[in-house]
Design an enzyme around this catalytic site. Structure first.
Site, PDB file in Angstrom:
ATOM      1  N   LYS A 173       0.883  -1.177   0.000  1.00 46.59           N
ATOM      2  CA  LYS A 173       0.000   0.000   0.000  1.00 46.59           C
ATOM      3  C   LYS A 173       0.919   1.226   0.000  1.00 46.59           C
ATOM      4  CE  LYS A 173      -4.091   1.830   2.345  1.00 46.59           C
ATOM      5  NZ  LYS A 173      -4.857   2.137   1.138  1.00 46.59           N
TER       6      LYS A 173
HETATM    7  N1  PMP Z   1      -7.755  -1.459  -2.875  1.00 48.82           N
HETATM    8  C1  PMP Z   1      -7.148  -0.261  -2.798  1.00 48.82           C
HETATM    9  C2  PMP Z   1      -6.402   0.243  -3.980  1.00 48.82           C
HETATM   10  C3  PMP Z   1      -7.253   0.498  -1.626  1.00 48.82           C
HETATM   11  O1  PMP Z   1      -6.661   1.691  -1.538  1.00 48.82           O
HETATM   12  C4  PMP Z   1      -7.990  -0.004  -0.533  1.00 48.82           C
HETATM   13  C5  PMP Z   1      -8.111   0.804   0.733  1.00 48.82           C
HETATM   14  N2  PMP Z   1      -7.034   0.563   1.597  1.00 48.82           N
HETATM   15  C6  PMP Z   1      -8.592  -1.267  -0.662  1.00 48.82           C
HETATM   16  C7  PMP Z   1      -8.448  -1.961  -1.852  1.00 48.82           C
HETATM   17  C8  PMP Z   1      -9.375  -1.865   0.468  1.00 48.82           C
HETATM   18  O2  PMP Z   1      -8.521  -2.280   1.502  1.00 48.82           O
HETATM   19  P1  PMP Z   1      -8.976  -2.292   3.016  1.00 48.82           P
HETATM   20  O3  PMP Z   1     -10.235  -3.063   3.076  1.00 48.82           O
HETATM   21  O4  PMP Z   1      -7.865  -2.945   3.735  1.00 48.82           O
HETATM   22  O5  PMP Z   1      -9.186  -0.867   3.411  1.00 48.82           O
END
Ligand code: PMP
Length: 314
Positions: free
Chosen positions: A159
């Protein structure tokens, strides 16, 4: 929409006033996108504020940093503790936490070796990401013209700040074309994810979501929903999804920390099912919101309660 300021931001082990939490314009991160981050929610429960799946978020945070060979000065335990503290110190209840590890100020070359690795955590109130109505009424999406990063270009599992340049192109296109969100395909042409959320479709009562090999971020809400759905008796499959499957799905929804569980009611102006939130989406939302708000038992141990009063440091 402007951010709601809170009192203090945690920077490298200390609380500093919101307005003083600054970095130099020549910091490596500003020029080359060298950061990794998390987005985490805390919810107000009957027992006070609780952070949702804190351990899993910090594990992904440290792993994102590892991929880019960034070594935070703080351990996972210290960062978790700081997350709890930052909510308590700012006397927050429902809020969003934004931890970031980034390369700071030393030299201006691309080579990251030798840059100081800094860690910060902010927390602030943040309402529904796609608007209050989105949770019940759903949102309209389009397939974006930008693909998600190919696996040998930028690692989707990290991320990292830089990945969100791709997300910004998708989001800009969606907003300019009057959609709430855009879905990216991967470089093979299969469905990947939204600009900041994972996707699920429901076909004949079965849930399908793209696998990690479709250039997705392995979402923590995604894994929570997979677990909840299985326990509600649904079949859940990770499978490569061709674009047209979105058009003929019975239901379609997003998962993510920001969007939580949000129905998608049209794709490229084609209605999904009858164009309204479907029953499976509703059942999953009820279980998800029940657990995060403490209305239902925390049967998976997903909530970390924020210590208040004397236990607070800072
Ligand atoms: N995909 C992307 C590109 C994101 O930025 C996020 C948000 N973090 C998610 C999926 C969903 O991840 P999460 O459920 O861990 O927030």
């Amino acid at each position: 929409m402007a951010m709601t300021k809170t009192d203090k931001i945690w920077m490298n082990g200390e609380f500093v006033a919101w307005d003083d939490a600054k970095i130099h314009v020549l910091s490596h991160v500003v020029h080359y996108g060298s950061s990794v981050f998390e987005g985490i929610r805390a919810y107000n429960t009957k027992k006070g504020p609780a952070i949702f799946r804190l351990g899993e978020h910090i594990e992904r945070f440290i792993n994102s940093a590892k991929i880019y060979r960034m070594q935070s000065k703080f351990t996972a335990e210290q960062i978790e503790r700081a997350c709890l503290d930052v909510v308590a110190v700012n006397k927050l209840t429902d809020c969003y936490l934004r931890p970031l590890i980034y390369r700071g100020y030393s030299h201006v070359g691309v080579n990251p070796i030798g840059t100081p690795v800094e860690t910060m955590i902010a927390a602030f109130p943040w309402g529904k990401y796609l608007g209050e109505e989105a949770i019940t009424k759903g949102v309209a999406v389009k397939i974006g013209t930008w693909a998600r990063m190919a696996p040998n270009t930028l690692p989707a599992m990290a991320k990292a700040g830089g990945n969100y340049l791709n997300s910004q192109l998708l989001k800009l296109e969606a907003v300019e074309d009057k959609y709430e969100e855009a879905i990216a395909l991967d470089t093979q042409g299969y469905v990947s994810e939204g600009s900041g959320e994972n996707v699920f479709i429901v076909i004949k009562g079965e849930l399908i979501t793209p696998p990690v090999s479709s250039s997705i971020l392995a979402g923590i809400t995604r894994s929570s929903v997979m677990r909840i759905a299985k326990d509600l008796g649904y079949t859940v499959r990770e499978a490569v999804i061709p674009r047209e499957m979105l058009y003929i799905a019975d239901e379609f929804f997003f998962t993510g920390t920001a969007v939580e569980v949000t129905p998608v009611t049209s794709v490229d102006r084609i209605p999904v099912g009858n164009g309204e939130r479907g029953p499976v989406t509703k059942a999953i939302q009820d279980a998800f919101f029940g657990i995060v708000t403490g209305e239902l038992p925390d049967r998976y141990g997903w909530l970390s309660h924020v210590p208040t009063g004397a236990a607070v440091r800072g």
